[in-house]
Design an enzyme around this catalytic site. Structure first.
Site, short mmCIF file in Angstrom:
data_model
loop_
_atom_site.label_atom_id
_atom_site.label_comp_id
_atom_site.label_asym_id
_atom_site.label_seq_id
_atom_site.Cartn_x
_atom_site.Cartn_y
_atom_site.Cartn_z
N ASP A 13 0.84 -1.20 0.00
CA ASP A 13 0.00 0.00 0.00
C ASP A 13 0.87 1.25 0.00
O ASP A 13 0.89 2.02 0.96
CB ASP A 13 -0.97 -0.03 1.20
CG ASP A 13 -2.06 -1.07 1.00
OD1 ASP A 13 -2.43 -1.32 -0.16
OD2 ASP A 13 -2.53 -1.65 1.99
N ASP A 62 -4.83 -6.86 -7.12
CA ASP A 62 -6.10 -6.62 -6.42
C ASP A 62 -6.82 -5.43 -7.07
O ASP A 62 -6.83 -4.34 -6.52
CB ASP A 62 -5.76 -6.33 -4.94
CG ASP A 62 -6.99 -6.08 -4.08
OD1 ASP A 62 -8.09 -6.51 -4.47
OD2 ASP A 62 -6.81 -5.48 -3.01
N HIS A 66 -15.28 -4.85 -12.00
CA HIS A 66 -16.74 -4.91 -11.90
C HIS A 66 -17.31 -4.14 -13.08
O HIS A 66 -17.36 -2.90 -13.05
CB HIS A 66 -17.21 -4.30 -10.57
CG HIS A 66 -18.67 -4.47 -10.31
ND1 HIS A 66 -19.27 -4.07 -9.14
CD2 HIS A 66 -19.67 -5.01 -11.06
CE1 HIS A 66 -20.56 -4.35 -9.18
NE2 HIS A 66 -20.82 -4.91 -10.34
N ASP A 67 -17.73 -4.86 -14.12
CA ASP A 67 -18.27 -4.20 -15.31
C ASP A 67 -19.08 -5.24 -16.08
O ASP A 67 -19.31 -6.34 -15.56
CB ASP A 67 -17.10 -3.63 -16.15
CG ASP A 67 -17.51 -2.39 -16.94
OD1 ASP A 67 -18.57 -2.45 -17.60
OD2 ASP A 67 -16.78 -1.39 -16.90
N THR A 71 -16.36 -6.55 -20.93
CA THR A 71 -15.32 -5.63 -20.46
C THR A 71 -14.48 -6.26 -19.36
O THR A 71 -13.25 -6.12 -19.34
CB THR A 71 -15.98 -4.32 -19.97
OG1 THR A 71 -16.75 -3.80 -21.05
CG2 THR A 71 -14.96 -3.30 -19.52
N ARG A 186 -4.55 -9.47 12.16
CA ARG A 186 -3.75 -8.72 13.12
C ARG A 186 -3.14 -9.68 14.14
O ARG A 186 -3.87 -10.35 14.87
CB ARG A 186 -4.62 -7.70 13.88
CG ARG A 186 -5.06 -6.51 13.02
CD ARG A 186 -3.88 -5.64 12.69
NE ARG A 186 -4.15 -4.51 11.83
CZ ARG A 186 -4.18 -4.53 10.50
NH1 ARG A 186 -3.97 -5.65 9.85
NH2 ARG A 186 -4.39 -3.45 9.80
N ARG A 216 -0.13 -3.22 7.34
CA ARG A 216 0.47 -2.39 8.38
C ARG A 216 1.17 -3.13 9.51
O ARG A 216 2.22 -2.65 9.98
CB ARG A 216 -0.57 -1.39 8.92
CG ARG A 216 -0.82 -0.26 7.94
CD ARG A 216 -2.11 0.47 8.22
NE ARG A 216 -3.26 -0.39 7.94
CZ ARG A 216 -4.51 0.02 8.02
NH1 ARG A 216 -4.78 1.24 8.39
NH2 ARG A 216 -5.49 -0.81 7.73
#
Ligand code: C5P
Length: 240
Positions: A13, A62, A66-67, A71, A186, A216
């Site tokens: 990220d 990732d 969504h189409d 497509t 976590r 994280r």
């Protein structure tokens, strides 16, 4: 059986290529995959995915397509050619989109001479509640929708689903052989950040997750390599 390290997907990220590649170098051999999400992909494009793959690392792309089916299939075909190990789309795109995407993943990989990616579906975004689903005309609990969509994904020829720790066990019951990738993990005692429904690495593994996504807790650790190794050790203990 995959090794505990290989089951960890590190979430890249970050928005810049140099930073992403630094993390890849640092964690190589300590995690199994690197997750490239929308921010990094929009910033740096397919060449970054190719670069990570060319270093012998696996990528989870990732992008949650969504189409309409045509497509989605085209996007999956194009994405498949940069060699991700796993990629995803939304189950809400529908069964035809999932069926066509499964074929397109194989075609794209064949054309590019790479192994076909495993294709998994997002069922219901974990940001949804019963109220926000109701706004969209989807009645009932998020868990009910997850159950229906996991069944639909199973019957559509794709490989598995993304499931929160709270859903993984239910999805495993619906789809014993499906691939389950679980974020929201976590280690005990680490910060929740903005995650609310979390499980420990061993809890996620016990619920049936094949792979866990961790960002994280590794990225913000004083020693990220040690943090990744501790998670792998916990997964090793859980599988005993
Ligand atoms: O830093 P953290 O471990 O929370 O990162 C988890 C990663 O998994 C992030 O990239 C986040 O976008 C993603 N993710 C998630 N929950 C979902 C789906 C994806 O946390 N339901």
């Amino acid at each position: 059986m995959i090794s505990p390290h290989e089951r960890i997907i590190f979430a890249l990220d970050v928005s810049q290529r140099a930073s992403a590649l630094e993390w890849v170098e640092r964690l190589s051999g300590h995690v199994g995959l690197f997750k490239v999400g929308l921010e990094l992909f929009v910033s740096e494009g397919p060449s970054l995915v190719e670069e990570i793959s060319s270093r012998g690392e696996r990528v989870f792309l990732d992008l949650k397509f969504h189409d309409i089916p045509n497509t989605v299939a085209g996007a999956v075909r194009a994405a498949a050619s940069c060699g991700p190990f796993i990629m995803n789309l939304h189950a809400l795109a529908g069964s035809e989109a999932m069926r066509r995407a499964a074929e397109a993943a194989k075609e794209g990989a064949e054309r590019a001479g790479v192994e076909p990616a495993k294709l998994i579906a997002v069922t219901v975004l974990t940001s949804h509640t019963a109220d926000t689903l109701s706004e969209l005309g989807i009645q009932g609990s998020p868990a009910g929708a997850v159950h229906r969509l996991a069944n639909l994904a199973k019957d559509s020829g794709i490989d598995g689903v993304v499931a929160s720790p709270m859903e993984a066990a239910m999805v495993r019951e619906v789809w014993p052989s499906g691939l389950i990738v679980t974020p929201g993990v976590r280690p005990a005692g680490s910060s929740l950040d903005d995650q609310s429904r979390v499980a420990t690495p061993s809890g996620a593994a016990d619920s049936g997750a094949d792979y866990i996504v961790v960002g994280r807790p590794i990225r913000n650790a004083e020693d990220p390599v040690a943090a990744a190794d501790a998670i792998a050790e916990e997964l090793r203990e859980a599988s005993r």
